[in-house]
Design an enzyme around this catalytic site. Sequence first.
Site, PDB file in Angstrom:
ATOM      1  N   ASP A 487      -2.098  -2.069  10.303  1.00  0.00           N
ATOM      2  CA  ASP A 487      -2.172  -0.685   9.835  1.00  0.00           C
ATOM      3  C   ASP A 487      -3.146   0.163  10.631  1.00  0.00           C
ATOM      4  OD1 ASP A 487      -0.393  -0.847   7.792  1.00  0.00           O
ATOM      5  OD2 ASP A 487      -1.884  -1.245   6.247  1.00  0.00           O
TER       6      ASP A 487
HETATM    7  C1  GLC Z   1      -3.662  -4.906   4.727  1.00  0.00           C
HETATM    8  C2  GLC Z   1      -2.316  -4.348   4.318  1.00  0.00           C
HETATM    9  C3  GLC Z   1      -1.207  -4.891   5.164  1.00  0.00           C
HETATM   10  C4  GLC Z   1      -1.546  -4.805   6.601  1.00  0.00           C
HETATM   11  C5  GLC Z   1      -2.880  -5.455   6.904  1.00  0.00           C
HETATM   12  C6  GLC Z   1      -3.284  -5.301   8.335  1.00  0.00           C
HETATM   13  O1  GLC Z   1      -3.749  -6.223   4.316  1.00  0.00           O
HETATM   14  O2  GLC Z   1      -2.033  -4.624   2.982  1.00  0.00           O
HETATM   15  O3  GLC Z   1      -0.019  -4.200   4.894  1.00  0.00           O
HETATM   16  O4  GLC Z   1      -0.510  -5.406   7.304  1.00  0.00           O
HETATM   17  O5  GLC Z   1      -3.858  -4.859   6.110  1.00  0.00           O
HETATM   18  O6  GLC Z   1      -3.643  -4.008   8.645  1.00  0.00           O
HETATM   19  C1  GLC Z   2      -7.203   0.241   6.107  1.00  0.00           C
HETATM   20  C2  GLC Z   2      -7.469  -1.233   6.206  1.00  0.00           C
HETATM   21  C3  GLC Z   2      -6.199  -2.023   6.234  1.00  0.00           C
HETATM   22  C4  GLC Z   2      -5.317  -1.599   5.105  1.00  0.00           C
HETATM   23  C5  GLC Z   2      -5.110  -0.101   5.098  1.00  0.00           C
HETATM   24  C6  GLC Z   2      -4.301   0.281   3.889  1.00  0.00           C
HETATM   25  O1  GLC Z   2      -6.607   0.687   7.245  1.00  0.00           O
HETATM   26  O2  GLC Z   2      -8.252  -1.541   7.326  1.00  0.00           O
HETATM   27  O3  GLC Z   2      -6.483  -3.396   6.139  1.00  0.00           O
HETATM   28  O4  GLC Z   2      -4.084  -2.228   5.235  1.00  0.00           O
HETATM   29  O5  GLC Z   2      -6.337   0.555   5.058  1.00  0.00           O
HETATM   30  O6  GLC Z   2      -4.172   1.607   3.676  1.00  0.00           O
END
Ligand code: GLC
Ligand code: GLC
Length: 813
Positions: A487
Site C-alpha cells: 500500500d
Molecule cells: C496492510 C494492509 C494490506 C497491505 C499491507 C502492505 O497489512 O492491510 O492490504 O497489503 O499492509 O502494505
Molecule cells: C499504511 C500502512 C499500511 C496499511 C495502509 C492502510 O499505509 O503502512 O500497512 O496497509 O496504511 O491504509
Amino acid sequence: MEQQKRYGHFDDQHREYVITDPQTPWPWINYLGNEDFFSLISNTAGGYSFYKDAKFRRITRYRYNNVPMDNGGRYFYIKDGDTVWNPGWKPCKTPLDFYECRHGMSYTRITGKKNGVEASVLFFVPLKKWCEVQKLTLKNESNEVKNLKLFSFEEWCLWNAATDMENFQRNFSTGEVEIEGSTIYHKTEYRERRNHYAFYHVNAPIQGFDTDRETFVGLYNEFADPQAVMEGKPRNSHAHGWSPIASHYIEVALKPGESKDFVFLLGYIENEQDEKFEAPQVINKKKAHALIAELDTTEKVDKAFAELCALWDNLLNIYKVRTGNDKLDRMVNIWNQYQCMVTFNFSRSASFFESGVGRGMGFRDSNQDLVGFVHQIPPRARQRIIDIASTQFPDGGCYHQYQPLTKRGNNDIGGGFNDDPCWLIFGTVAYIKETGDFSILDEMVPFDNQPGTEVTLFEHLKISMNHVINNLGPHLLPLIGRADWNDCLNLNCFSWDPNESFQTTENVSEGTKAESLMIAGLFVVTGKDYVALCRKLGKDDEAERMQKAVDAMIAAVKKDGWDGEWYLRAYDFYGRKIGSNENDEAKIFIESQGWCTMAEIGAEDGMVAKSLDSCKKYLECEHGMVLNNPAFSKYIYEYGEISSYPEGYKENAGIFCHNNPWVIIGETLAGRGNDAWSHYAKILPSYVEEKYQTLHKVEPYVNCQMVAGKDAFKPGEGKNSWLTGTAAWMWYTVSEFILGIKPDYDGIRIDPCLPETATDYTVSRKFREAEYEITIHPNGSQKGVKSIVLDGKPVDGTVIPYSAGKHVVDVTM
Ligand code: GLC
Ligand code: GLC
C-alpha cells in the site's frame, strides 16, 4: 541481550494462553464472538463490543490513544471493607494476591484474589446470540463472613464510533436510557431513525444502579476511583444526555467457603419499525426479555459455553498434526487456525492498532484471509467470495474496501489498486479445491452491488485476469495503479502536501510507466490456477488464451524484470528501475522475490535459486526477513509512503511478516526445506514467545503484522498484532507447503518440504466427506515423495484420489 521477563505461558491441553502478570508489555488481547456480535478484551478486561461493524454499531465506548493505554472496558469493582479491587487488576490497580488471565478459543477467563475472596469472570459470546456473557463467580476463601459491595461498569458508545469521538455539541444532549429491574437499557437515537438498542443485565436483584457517568465516577475522579464505588453508595442516577453508562450495585454476603454466581449480559436488540415502542417513548423490550430468559441461570450459561467449546473442538479437528514438536504443533493445531478465524471475521477493522473506524473489509485482505479459514466453515467462505465479488466494477477493477454492515464498496478509498482483482482468483480457487463445489462459479453476482448487473462468478474471475492484461505498461509488465500489495509504494502519488492521503492521492497518473513485478508474479501464479480451472471446466479456448498471457508475462519478467541476482521490484512513473543494484537504497525488495519464486519464473535459468539466496543474504536477520534493503533514509517524492517511515519500520524495511511466507513457499517449491524451515521458525510466535517476550512486546500467541527490522532502533519489537494477512499465509505455508497436505480438485496432493532433521509425523485431515490419517516418513529428505500407500494399496503420483469415508495413508519420502 536484555533479560527477558516472562508474562505467561501456553496451556496446550486447554488451548489457552495463561497470563500471570497483569502488567504485560502491551495489552494482550483476545476476541470474543463468531459471527455477528463481537468483543475485544484485554488481559485486564479492557476493550469494547460491537454488532457486525466496529464503526457503525459500536455498543460500548473505547478510547484509542488513551493514557494509560488500555483504559475503559467491562469492569467489576469489589469493595471489601476499605479495599476496592478488580479481578483483572485494572482500573484500581490494587495489588492482588493472585492474578491470572486465560485467553482461550473465543473466550477469556480472568481471575483475581484479594483478602480471601476469589473473583473469577468468564467472558464469551454464545453461538448465534447477540450478547456478551460475563459470568462472575465470587468465592469466600476466608474463615469469616464477607459482606461485599459489587459494582459492575460499562460505558455506552453512541453507536457510530466515529461521530461518538467528535460530535460533542450533539452527543452531550442525545444520550437516553431506561431502567427496568436489573436491566439498564441504552436507547440513544432510538426515538428517531435507529431501530436497535442495547442492554446490560444481571440475573440477580440489585440494590442500586447508575447510568450517568459523571454522577458515578465524579468529574474529578477516574475509572480507578469512581466516587460511587469509593463511597460504597450508588446514586441511582438517570442519564439525560452527557455520557450514559451502566452500573449495577449488588450487596453480596458470603459465608466462609461459600460461592455465588452472577450472570451479567451485555445484549443488542433490533426491532421492526412498527414494533419499536410498547408505549410512547418506551422501547419494546420483548426481544430483550427473551434473550435474557435464555441465559438467566448458571446452568444455561454453562450449556452455552459448552456449545462454544464444542464448536472449537470441531473446527480444530479438521486439520491436526502430531510432530512431537510442541512449539510447532500448538501453532498449527490451535493458535494459527484461531488467528485465521479472527482475521476472517474482522479483516483489518478492529484491534488495538486498528481503530474500527477507518477500514472495513479489504478486497485483497479478505481474499487472503479466506485461505486460512476455508477448511473450517466453507459456507461462510462461499458467502464472503460473493460479497467481495459484488464490489467489483465491470472492467475488473474493484473497490479496495467495503463495510461489513452494508456490504457496500467504500467510496472514501475507492479503487485502483491493481493487484486487487487477482486475489479473487486466489480465494475462489482455494474454496473450490477445499469443497469441490464448482457451482459457486455459476452464482450470479452484480457489479458494485447494482441489481440488474449480475453476471456469473466465473465471468468475474475472467474480467479479473483481463484487468491485468488490459493494464500493461511499456515493459509489458502490469501497471501498478495506486499501489499493489504494498500500500505504501505509491508511484503515481507525488505528494508534497502532508494533508494528502498517500493511499488515495494520485497527483500524476496520466502517462504513467509505473509497473509492478509483484503483480507480475501474482498474475503468473493465479493465471496458472485460472488455466487449470478452465481446463477442469472444459473451457479449453479460454485456458489457451490465458496460458498465452501467462507465458507472455513470464517472458516479460525474464526480459525486463531481472536484475542479475534478484527480481526487480517495479518501474517508477518515468520507467526507472526500483529494487535494483543500481539504486542507492532499497536495492532489493521481498515481494517480487516471493511472488516470482512462487511463480517459478526462470527456475530453469537459476533465477529462482539466486533470488532465494539473495533474500538470505540481504533481507534475513535474527527476527525474520525485512521488506527491503537497505532501508530508505529519506523521503522520495516519486515513491510515496514507503519512504515516509523511519528506517526499519512498517513498509520501510520492517519485517512485514505477511510477505515472509511468500519466500518460504518459494523455498519449498525449490525443495529447500532447511531454508524454508529456518525462515518460518523465525516468525513463528511460539519460538518468539520462548525467546523474546519483553522485546517483542505484543501478544506472543499470534503473529503481528510488523516486527521492527534490522535497521530499526529496536529490532525485534512487534507491532500491529492480530489483524494481518500473516495469519492466513503462515497457515497456508505450513499446512500445504511444509507439512505438504494440499487440497486439490480431485483429492489431496501430498508434497512436503521439510528440514532434514524432521522426523515422522501424522496429519489427521477431514476433507469434504472424508477423513484421512496421513503418516509421513521423511527419512532425512527435504523434498520428494517416493511412495504413497492408501489403505494398503500403492497410489500413482502424489494425489490421493478423493473418496468419502475414513482412510489411512502412508507416505515415504
Ligand atoms: C496492510 C494492509 C494490506 C497491505 C499491507 C502492505 O497489512 O492491510 O492490504 O497489503 O499492509 O502494505
Ligand atoms: C499504511 C500502512 C499500511 C496499511 C495502509 C492502510 O499505509 O503502512 O500497512 O496497509 O496504511 O491504509
